[in-house]
Design a protein around this motif. Structure first.
Motif, PDB file in Angstrom:
ATOM      1  N   SER A   1     -17.647 197.125 -20.697  1.00 10.30           N
ATOM      2  CA  SER A   1     -18.389 197.190 -19.435  1.00 10.30           C
ATOM      3  C   SER A   1     -18.265 195.912 -18.616  1.00 10.30           C
ATOM      4  O   SER A   1     -18.315 195.939 -17.389  1.00 10.30           O
TER       5      SER A   1
ATOM      6  N   ILE B   1     -13.849 192.291 -18.120  1.00 10.40           N
ATOM      7  CA  ILE B   1     -12.752 193.268 -18.111  1.00 10.40           C
ATOM      8  C   ILE B   1     -11.415 192.613 -18.409  1.00 10.40           C
ATOM      9  O   ILE B   1     -10.565 193.181 -19.096  1.00 10.40           O
ATOM     10  N   THR B   2     -11.214 191.397 -17.903  1.00 13.12           N
ATOM     11  CA  THR B   2      -9.910 190.743 -18.051  1.00 13.12           C
ATOM     12  C   THR B   2      -9.737 190.018 -19.379  1.00 13.12           C
ATOM     13  O   THR B   2      -8.690 189.427 -19.630  1.00 13.12           O
TER      14      THR B   2
ATOM     15  N   GLY C   1      -8.227 194.185 -13.648  1.00 15.62           N
ATOM     16  CA  GLY C   1      -8.335 194.366 -15.083  1.00 15.62           C
ATOM     17  C   GLY C   1      -7.537 193.395 -15.924  1.00 15.62           C
ATOM     18  O   GLY C   1      -7.704 193.346 -17.143  1.00 15.62           O
ATOM     19  N   THR C   2      -6.668 192.596 -15.299  1.00 16.12           N
ATOM     20  CA  THR C   2      -5.821 191.669 -16.055  1.00 16.12           C
ATOM     21  C   THR C   2      -5.501 190.446 -15.211  1.00 16.12           C
ATOM     22  O   THR C   2      -5.189 190.574 -14.025  1.00 16.12           O
TER      23      THR C   2
ATOM     24  N   THR D   1      -9.679 193.815 -27.810  1.00 11.08           N
ATOM     25  CA  THR D   1      -8.637 194.549 -28.539  1.00 11.08           C
ATOM     26  C   THR D   1      -9.130 195.120 -29.858  1.00 11.08           C
ATOM     27  O   THR D   1      -9.958 194.514 -30.542  1.00 11.08           O
TER      28      THR D   1
ATOM     29  N   ARG E   1      -5.993 197.974 -26.278  1.00 10.90           N
ATOM     30  CA  ARG E   1      -7.111 197.388 -25.542  1.00 10.90           C
ATOM     31  C   ARG E   1      -8.294 198.338 -25.535  1.00 10.90           C
ATOM     32  O   ARG E   1      -8.135 199.566 -25.506  1.00 10.90           O
ATOM     33  N   LEU E   2      -9.472 197.758 -25.567  1.00 12.18           N
ATOM     34  CA  LEU E   2     -10.705 198.525 -25.498  1.00 12.18           C
ATOM     35  C   LEU E   2     -11.295 198.431 -24.095  1.00 12.18           C
ATOM     36  O   LEU E   2     -11.252 197.370 -23.461  1.00 12.18           O
ATOM     37  N   LYS E   3     -11.854 199.519 -23.608  1.00  6.56           N
ATOM     38  CA  LYS E   3     -12.550 199.504 -22.328  1.00  6.56           C
ATOM     39  C   LYS E   3     -13.970 199.017 -22.562  1.00  6.56           C
ATOM     40  O   LYS E   3     -14.717 199.602 -23.346  1.00  6.56           O
TER      41      LYS E   3
END
Length: 441
Positions: free
Chosen positions: A240, A243-244, A55-56, A248, A236-238
């Motif tokens: 689809s 991802i990284t 994710g980052t 925001t 941060r927004l989830k």
């Protein structure tokens, strides 16, 4: 695929990397491509899937790229040579900053997207590609002196903040306000920004705000402090895909910003934003086309070895038909992108914006359509494996989730299709007027 290996699978590389003649690529461009591919592989590409799943992208990657001057290629060509030399920056992997052209930019963006995933590269480049250029092009000398030394060297990070919950591609409809304080020394900003790439890590945003009345004429652009600044909250927004990328949501509650932080002057906002969009859309188109290439070549490779009904998938005419249609779209798209890059390298910024702005918007929209086609074909041909986030099909599954991130940001698809034709009509009308005037002489 290791950094120095040539992938023999059809559609896996642009023609110039398969040894075919190319009118745009010089030996210097080829030298840079090899160095760029090695650097990107060692510092990003080989870890891209791992980091996307986590994710980052680790923060040290941004600093590694900055130390090597390897985020500067995200900026529009020509680069701000005087500023770079003042900061002791003279070359990028051996290419003198004064020799940089848009063909180098295209090579760089293609290599940065070599993993097929747009998120890892997008986690690094939004500030240099979209946030810093308006300061370079339109900022006052004072504004540049205050911000460019830290931004160009990566000591501070920036993003571009235009989109709002109720105003995305409709830039003229944004509602975040910037009202001057009673003493006239500050703007007081209130509103929200949404889907801001890299926002969560950024010290500053190049932000579109409303300083005047309704519509485009009331827009301006400010440099707005973000991290730990009073009145600013970010989360941060989830999403689809991508991802990284650090997507925001930013809330601005009576945020106080010096009036000297304005880029250009009040009311210049729409012109600054639209000029910036041309570069944004072009670099998106390059990266998106590489992602399409990765997806289609992965499917091609899979179909050569996967057996079904007693024979390889590649022996099925319907499979070859799908690959052929997607491949034709892909190679056509790349040829168009290469052409635009070359044209921009031989035109002034003003001529490029005027003559190629609409076509660049069209190219960005088309590249996302091509990605959608290639990703859909790949997932279908991978079958169940393409529907699974692990195993043989995990990459094409992830690329398909990235597709909306290509079709929406930088101007959504339908808006850009319409914009491109409206721009072409304007060019036609201007040329027709000139012809009419010349015929009277």
């Amino acid at each position: 695929m290791a950094e120095n290996s040539l992938n023999p699978v059809p559609f896996s590389e642009p023609p110039y990397l398969r040894g075919l003649p190319n009118p745009y690529i010089t030996p210097a461009h080829l030298r840079f491509q090899k160095a760029c591919r090695k650097f990107a592989w060692e510092n990003l590409i080989q870890h891209a899937m791992e980091w996307e799943k986590a994710g980052t992208v680790p923060e040290h990657v941004f600093h590694t790229f900055c130390k090597a001057n390897m985020l500067l290629p995200n900026m529009p060509a020509p680069l701000p040579v005087d500023w770079l030399k003042r900061l002791g920056i003279h070359d990028i992997l051996g290419v003198k900053v004064e020799d940089w052209d848009y063909t180098y930019t295209g090579i760089y963006c293609d290599e940065l997207a070599r993993s097929g995933l747009s998120g890892p590269g997008g986690s690094l480049n939004a500030g240099f590609a979209f946030g810093i250029p308006p300061i370079v092009k339109f900022g006052s000398k004072d504004l540049q002196e205050r911000f460019l030394p830290d931004l160009l060297t990566g000591k501070k990070r920036a993003c571009i903040a235009i989109t709002e919950p109720e105003a995305g591609s409709d830039v003229a409809g944004l509602t975040t306000t910037a009202v001057k304080s009673a003493d006239g020394k500050h703007y007081i900003i209130n509103g929200t920004k949404k889907w801001i790439t890299n926002g969560i890590w950024s010290d500053y945003a190049t932000m579109a705000v409303r300083t005047g009345g309704k519509g485009a004429a009331g827009l301006s652009v400010l440099v707005v402090p973000l991290k730990n600044h009073p009145g600013v909250s970010m989360r941060r927004l989830k999403v689809s895909g991508q991802i990284t990328g650090g997507t925001t949501y930013i809330e601005l509650d009576d945020v106080k910003v010096p009036v000297s932080n304005i880029i250009g002057k009040e009311g210049d906002g729409m012109r600054i934003i639209m000029t910036n969009f041309n570069h944004e859309r072009l670099v998106i188109a390059v990266g998106v086309t590489r992602s399409a290439r990765v997806a289609l070549s992965a499917a091609f490779s899979y179909c050569l070895k996967r057996e079904a009904f007693g024979k390889p998938l590649m022996d099925q005419p319907v499979v070859r038909h799908r690959l052929a249609k997607a491949g034709a779209e892909l190679e056509t798209m790349w040829a168009w992108v290469e052409q635009i890059l070359y044209q921009l390298s031989h035109m002034s910024k003003e001529d490029g914006d005027r003559q190629l702005g609409g076509l660049t918007a069209l190219a960005k929209a088309k590249s996302a359509m091509v990605l959608n086609e290639c990703a859909q074909v790949a997932v279908l041909l991978f079958g169940g494996n393409g529907f699974t986030q692990t195993g043989q099909g995990e990459l094409v599954e992830a690329i398909l989730r990235d597709v909306p991130g290509a079709r929406i940001p930088g101007g959504s698809e339908d808006v850009l299709l319409d914009l491109s034709v409206r721009q072409l009509v304007k060019i036609y009308q201007a040329q027709e007027k000139k012809l009419a005037q010349s015929s009277k002489i």
